[in-house]
Design a protein around this motif. Sequence first.
Motif, short mmCIF file in Angstrom:
data_model
loop_
_atom_site.label_atom_id
_atom_site.label_comp_id
_atom_site.label_asym_id
_atom_site.label_seq_id
_atom_site.Cartn_x
_atom_site.Cartn_y
_atom_site.Cartn_z
N GLN A 1 0.84 -1.20 0.00
CA GLN A 1 0.00 0.00 0.00
C GLN A 1 0.87 1.25 0.00
O GLN A 1 0.52 2.28 -0.60
CB GLN A 1 -0.92 0.00 1.22
N GLU A 2 2.03 1.16 0.65
CA GLU A 2 2.93 2.31 0.70
C GLU A 2 3.41 2.72 -0.70
O GLU A 2 3.69 3.90 -0.96
CB GLU A 2 4.14 1.99 1.58
N THR A 3 3.50 1.74 -1.60
CA THR A 3 3.90 2.06 -2.98
C THR A 3 2.79 2.84 -3.69
O THR A 3 3.05 3.84 -4.36
CB THR A 3 4.22 0.77 -3.75
N TYR A 4 1.55 2.37 -3.52
CA TYR A 4 0.43 3.11 -4.13
C TYR A 4 0.31 4.50 -3.52
O TYR A 4 -0.06 5.46 -4.20
CB TYR A 4 -0.86 2.32 -3.95
N ASP A 5 0.64 4.63 -2.25
CA ASP A 5 0.56 5.93 -1.57
C ASP A 5 1.54 6.92 -2.19
O ASP A 5 1.20 8.09 -2.42
CB ASP A 5 0.85 5.78 -0.08
N VAL A 6 2.78 6.46 -2.45
CA VAL A 6 3.77 7.39 -3.01
C VAL A 6 3.44 7.72 -4.46
O VAL A 6 3.72 8.84 -4.92
CB VAL A 6 5.20 6.83 -2.85
N ILE A 7 2.83 6.81 -5.20
CA ILE A 7 2.39 7.13 -6.57
C ILE A 7 1.38 8.27 -6.53
O ILE A 7 1.45 9.22 -7.33
CB ILE A 7 1.80 5.89 -7.25
N GLU B 1 0.26 14.06 -7.54
CA GLU B 1 -0.12 15.39 -7.04
C GLU B 1 1.02 16.38 -7.21
O GLU B 1 0.80 17.55 -7.56
CB GLU B 1 -0.52 15.28 -5.57
N ARG B 2 2.24 15.93 -6.98
CA ARG B 2 3.41 16.80 -7.08
C ARG B 2 3.70 17.18 -8.54
O ARG B 2 4.15 18.29 -8.83
CB ARG B 2 4.62 16.09 -6.45
N PHE B 3 3.46 16.24 -9.46
CA PHE B 3 3.79 16.45 -10.87
C PHE B 3 2.55 16.21 -11.74
O PHE B 3 2.46 15.22 -12.47
CB PHE B 3 4.92 15.51 -11.29
N PRO B 4 1.58 17.13 -11.71
CA PRO B 4 0.30 16.90 -12.39
C PRO B 4 0.39 16.86 -13.91
O PRO B 4 -0.51 16.34 -14.57
CB PRO B 4 -0.56 18.08 -11.91
N THR B 5 1.44 17.41 -14.50
CA THR B 5 1.53 17.44 -15.97
C THR B 5 2.09 16.16 -16.56
O THR B 5 1.96 15.92 -17.76
CB THR B 5 2.39 18.62 -16.45
N LEU C 1 11.32 15.68 -1.76
CA LEU C 1 10.45 14.87 -2.60
C LEU C 1 9.75 13.79 -1.78
O LEU C 1 10.30 13.29 -0.79
CB LEU C 1 11.27 14.20 -3.71
N PRO C 2 8.54 13.38 -2.17
CA PRO C 2 7.90 12.23 -1.52
C PRO C 2 8.72 10.97 -1.78
O PRO C 2 9.46 10.90 -2.77
CB PRO C 2 6.54 12.14 -2.24
N TYR C 3 8.59 9.98 -0.91
CA TYR C 3 9.27 8.70 -1.13
C TYR C 3 8.51 7.61 -0.39
O TYR C 3 7.69 7.87 0.48
CB TYR C 3 10.73 8.76 -0.66
N ASN C 4 8.78 6.38 -0.78
CA ASN C 4 8.15 5.24 -0.14
C ASN C 4 8.71 5.08 1.27
O ASN C 4 9.92 4.86 1.44
CB ASN C 4 8.40 3.98 -0.97
N VAL C 5 7.87 5.15 2.28
CA VAL C 5 8.33 5.11 3.67
C VAL C 5 8.97 3.78 4.02
O VAL C 5 9.73 3.69 5.01
CB VAL C 5 7.17 5.41 4.64
#
Length: 236
Positions: A77-83, A88-92, A191-195
Amino acid sequence: MNAVSYDQWKPCSEAFTIDPETKGAENVLKWAYESYTDQEIVYASSFGAEAIVLIDLIAQIQPSAHIVFLDTDLHFQETYDVIAKMKERFPTLNIELNKPVLTLDEQREAYGSALWKRDPNQCCHIRKVLPLKEALGSKKAWISGLRREQSPTRASTEFINKDEKFKNIKICPLIHWTWEEVWSYIEARNLPYNVLHKQGYPSIGCLPCTSPVSLDGDSRAGRWQQNNKTECGLHT
């Protein structure tokens, strides 16, 4: 350097300047997106630590880049969370989750339960290799986050590689990066990352086949620990 095709490939990594800041990664990515259109190139991303760095670099060079994640339906689930956080961070960016043809129920009916335990190579073939083959389609090139220090099987990876499995060009911008440099970049850019990376998982794949390990030595050691296997088949 001009774009290269599978049929025209020859060793060319020495053509890229190894700048001190990104160790060649920025130059390689600029060349890639100048040489291939968004329809001709895709980044197959694991959304692990290396992927976070690459996505940030890619977004600075080609904000509309196509990125595909091989969604096996077996990820943490943590992988889907970081995706979700990266979307959200890179909407384009065009971030696509690519699933296998077979659902887990259909795979169980065809091959029996828990195929990943009995025949992990077959499971990876169904849930990773075939979906990537479909995602690549007629693409001329794809980008990967391989680093030379990750394992002995990756130690000879070049910036530009002839991919015999998928019959195209595989581009690996981070080959000279160390694990410490990956994390320094992530922290500097906030940057976000997988916890799970902070819980002993240097390499994160499917939940049934990934275990925490010591960060000393081979970062792939936590993958398929009960089998003589360290690669899912995408890079062999």
